[in-house]
Design an enzyme around this catalytic site. Structure first.
Site, PDB file in Angstrom:
ATOM      1  N   HIS A  99       0.834  -1.210   0.000  1.00 27.24           N
ATOM      2  CA  HIS A  99       0.000   0.000   0.000  1.00 27.24           C
ATOM      3  C   HIS A  99       0.862   1.250   0.000  1.00 27.24           C
ATOM      4  O   HIS A  99       2.057   1.206   0.301  1.00 27.24           O
ATOM      5  CB  HIS A  99      -0.918   0.021   1.230  1.00 27.24           C
ATOM      6  CG  HIS A  99      -0.165   0.139   2.523  1.00 27.24           C
ATOM      7  ND1 HIS A  99       0.588  -0.889   3.055  1.00 27.24           N
ATOM      8  CD2 HIS A  99      -0.028   1.179   3.385  1.00 27.24           C
ATOM      9  CE1 HIS A  99       1.149  -0.490   4.172  1.00 27.24           C
ATOM     10  NE2 HIS A  99       0.803   0.772   4.401  1.00 27.24           N
ATOM     11  N   HIS A 247       4.654   0.177   0.091  1.00 28.31           N
ATOM     12  CA  HIS A 247       5.436  -0.647   1.020  1.00 28.31           C
ATOM     13  C   HIS A 247       4.577  -1.762   1.604  1.00 28.31           C
ATOM     14  O   HIS A 247       3.348  -1.717   1.547  1.00 28.31           O
ATOM     15  CB  HIS A 247       6.074   0.203   2.121  1.00 28.31           C
ATOM     16  CG  HIS A 247       5.091   0.921   2.984  1.00 28.31           C
ATOM     17  ND1 HIS A 247       4.421   2.046   2.569  1.00 28.31           N
ATOM     18  CD2 HIS A 247       4.650   0.670   4.234  1.00 28.31           C
ATOM     19  CE1 HIS A 247       3.620   2.470   3.527  1.00 28.31           C
ATOM     20  NE2 HIS A 247       3.726   1.643   4.552  1.00 28.31           N
TER      21      HIS A 247
HETATM   22  C1  SIN Z   1       3.178   0.832   7.896  1.00 29.19           C
HETATM   23  O1  SIN Z   1       3.403   1.994   8.211  1.00 29.19           O
HETATM   24  O2  SIN Z   1       2.477   0.537   6.936  1.00 29.19           O
HETATM   25  C2  SIN Z   1       3.844  -0.270   8.701  1.00 29.19           C
HETATM   26  C3  SIN Z   1       5.223  -0.498   8.230  1.00 29.19           C
HETATM   27  C4  SIN Z   1       5.971  -1.437   9.129  1.00 29.19           C
HETATM   28  O3  SIN Z   1       5.492  -1.780  10.207  1.00 29.19           O
HETATM   29  O4  SIN Z   1       7.079  -1.809   8.762  1.00 29.19           O
END
Ligand code: SIN
Length: 274
Positions: A99, A247
């Protein structure tokens, strides 16, 4: 101190050394970090023992701080802090599906700054980042041209993010229409802007056409050749540009604990300059 920039891959990601984020940044340091973010889309810092106030102050150098529409305010005096936490009682974690943060907002955040304090003992909990300029540029000119004519709906109801799945009493479910290809407001480069976590349909196409095209784009955009994978240590920081990356957080460490805080910087309404 001199700021050092070491690339993680030729396509995305750089580790930044020679800076202490517990102290106010000089203008020179700010400019170097800002440019590194624009050049590498996600940047990483190690061994940053910063307080919540220092974390917020660092984020505020880049813009107004965002308050998540639904996340529980675990630090009531710091509504801008999003707690990222998983352990033996967790049923889901934030960010497990690819996302771009809160792309369901009309003005999605420009960037997110995650400070992980506690990492799983078994070595899990990496985060992956995919370069969406590179994903766009790898498409054929014909597909690039077609995508530039399209817009897509992004809906919080689709999100597997527990901020939307474990509703608070005052839950709201933002949604927004965005161009499928967006122009980065600072670099002027075009990036693919659809993601598996929030994007539900392409508005100019039939449902079957939209599903087929979105599935192709999601799979295309998440390919390892566009990705870097970050291995956290306690007190590492990742700062990513939501306008140019997607990510995904790996939850491969249950029932181990992972804990940190995220500050999110407000962004502007996505647009396409053809
Ligand atoms: C997020 O902000 O989407 C979580 C990323 C993570 O926990 O590495």
């Amino acid at each position: 101190m001199t700021i050092e920039i070491r690339t993680l891959t030729p396509t995305i990601g750089a580790e930044i050394g020679g800076v202490d984020l517990s102290a106010p940044l000089s203008n020179t340091e700010f400019d170097a970090i800002h440019q590194a973010l624009l050049d590498h889309q996600v940047i990483f810092f190690r061994d940053q023992h910063i307080t919540v106030d220092q974390h917020k102050a660092f984020g505020a150098r880049f813009g107004k701080l965002h308050v998540h529409p639904n996340a529980p305010k675990t630090l009531p005096e710091h509504p801008e802090i999003l707690t990222i936490k998983a352990g033996p009682d967790s049923k889901r974690v934030a960010g497990e599906v690819w996302h771009s943060d809160v792309s369901c907002d009309v003005e999605p955040p420009m960037g997110s700054i995650l400070h992980i304090h506690e990492v799983p003992e078994n070595g899990g909990g990496d985060t992956m980042f995919a370069n969406q300029y590179a994903a766009y540029e790898a498409l054929s000119p014909a597909m690039q041209g077609f995508l530039q004519t399209l817009t897509a709906q992004h809906e919080s109801r689709k999100s597997a993010n527990h901020q939307y799945r474990d509703p608070a009493p005052d839950q709201r479910f933002p949604e927004a229409e965005h161009p499928v290809v967006r122009t980065h407001p600072e670099t002027g480069r075009k990036a693919l802007f659809v993601n598996r976590g929030f994007t539900t349909r392409i508005l100019q196409l039939s449902p079957a056409e939209s599903d087929a095209l979105l599935n192709m784009l999601f799979t295309h955009a998440e390919q390892p050749k566009f990705v870097c994978r970050f291995k956290w240590r306690p007190y590492s920081i990742a700062f990513w540009d939501n306008r140019a990356v997607q990510h995904q957080a790996m939850w491969d460490y249950f029932p181990q604990r992972r804990f940190g805080y995220r500050v999110t910087v407000c962004g502007d309404k996505p647009f396409l300059r053809p």
